[in-house]
Design a protein around this motif. Structure first.
Motif, short mmCIF file in Angstrom:
data_model
loop_
_atom_site.label_atom_id
_atom_site.label_comp_id
_atom_site.label_asym_id
_atom_site.label_seq_id
_atom_site.Cartn_x
_atom_site.Cartn_y
_atom_site.Cartn_z
N ALA A 10 -3.86 19.78 41.41
CA ALA A 10 -2.68 19.12 41.98
C ALA A 10 -2.07 18.17 40.95
O ALA A 10 -0.86 18.04 40.86
N ASN A 11 -2.92 17.52 40.16
CA ASN A 11 -2.47 16.72 39.03
C ASN A 11 -2.89 17.48 37.78
O ASN A 11 -4.08 17.70 37.55
N SER A 12 -1.94 17.91 36.97
CA SER A 12 -2.26 18.78 35.84
C SER A 12 -2.75 18.04 34.60
O SER A 12 -3.03 18.66 33.59
N GLU A 13 -2.86 16.72 34.66
CA GLU A 13 -3.34 15.96 33.49
C GLU A 13 -4.87 15.96 33.47
O GLU A 13 -5.50 15.40 34.36
N PRO A 14 -5.48 16.56 32.43
CA PRO A 14 -6.95 16.67 32.40
C PRO A 14 -7.67 15.33 32.26
O PRO A 14 -8.87 15.27 32.48
N ASP A 15 -6.96 14.26 31.89
CA ASP A 15 -7.63 12.96 31.82
C ASP A 15 -7.49 12.19 33.13
O ASP A 15 -7.82 11.02 33.21
N ASN A 62 -3.29 22.96 29.30
CA ASN A 62 -4.00 22.15 30.30
C ASN A 62 -4.81 22.99 31.29
O ASN A 62 -5.09 22.55 32.39
N LYS A 63 -5.20 24.19 30.90
CA LYS A 63 -6.07 25.02 31.74
C LYS A 63 -7.52 24.72 31.37
O LYS A 63 -7.89 24.74 30.19
N ILE A 64 -8.33 24.44 32.36
CA ILE A 64 -9.74 24.17 32.13
C ILE A 64 -10.44 25.52 31.93
O ILE A 64 -10.44 26.37 32.82
N TYR A 93 -6.98 24.56 43.58
CA TYR A 93 -8.13 24.24 42.74
C TYR A 93 -8.33 25.33 41.70
O TYR A 93 -8.10 26.50 41.98
N GLN A 94 -8.79 24.91 40.54
CA GLN A 94 -9.29 25.87 39.57
C GLN A 94 -10.77 26.00 39.86
O GLN A 94 -11.48 24.99 39.98
N CYS A 95 -11.25 27.23 40.01
CA CYS A 95 -12.63 27.45 40.42
C CYS A 95 -13.38 28.20 39.33
O CYS A 95 -12.89 29.21 38.81
N LEU A 96 -14.56 27.68 38.99
CA LEU A 96 -15.38 28.26 37.94
C LEU A 96 -16.79 28.52 38.45
O LEU A 96 -17.37 27.67 39.13
#
Length: 132
Positions: A30-35, A90-92, A13-16
């Motif tokens: 796990a799925n790198s597509e932001p949409d 694709n990094k949030i 997970y990306q954690c913010l």
């Protein structure tokens, strides 16, 4: 690598974090597509948030940043909205949550430092999840 070994078998997970709340927003990578974000939750609640993809809009020419909008759904009703700012890798970078129940939006844009990330990952280990 040592870093990869720490996360083997765990959902990444990306954690913010936010200055407005003590919860941490966890977005599956796990799925790198932001949409196609489908797995998102808050720590410590770890309850899945149902999302419905709405739209995307690029910023710049060529776009250096893309804003992805998702509706938060609860029992098939829209209860809020998330806007994710995503770079060309694709990094949030940040997320903003708005809801009619809130007086102001909540922004999540603080990357966790190593000590905070390691402490969180110790708590997440039993759930087979990890902040990367």
């Amino acid at each position: 690598s040592v870093q990869a070994a720490n996360y083997s078998g765990k959902m990444p997970y990306q954690c913010l974090a936010s200055t407005q709340t003590n919860t941490i927003l966890m977005i599956s990578v796990a799925n790198s597509e932001p949409d196609q974000i489908q797995d998102m939750m808050y720590f410590p609640h770890l309850k899945q948030i149902d999302l419905s993809y709405d739209s995307a809009m690029g910023v710049g020419n060529p776009p250096s940043l893309i804003h992805y909008n998702y509706f938060e759904m609860l029992r098939e009703k829209q209860t809020g909205e998330y806007t994710f700012a995503v770079n060309k890798d694709n990094k949030i970078l940040s997320a903003v949550y708005t809801s009619p129940q809130l007086s102001m939006p909540i922004s999540f844009g603080i990357q966790l430092n190593l000590a905070r990330k390691e402490a969180l990952n110790r708590k997440l280990a039993r759930q087979l999840r990890a902040c990367i």
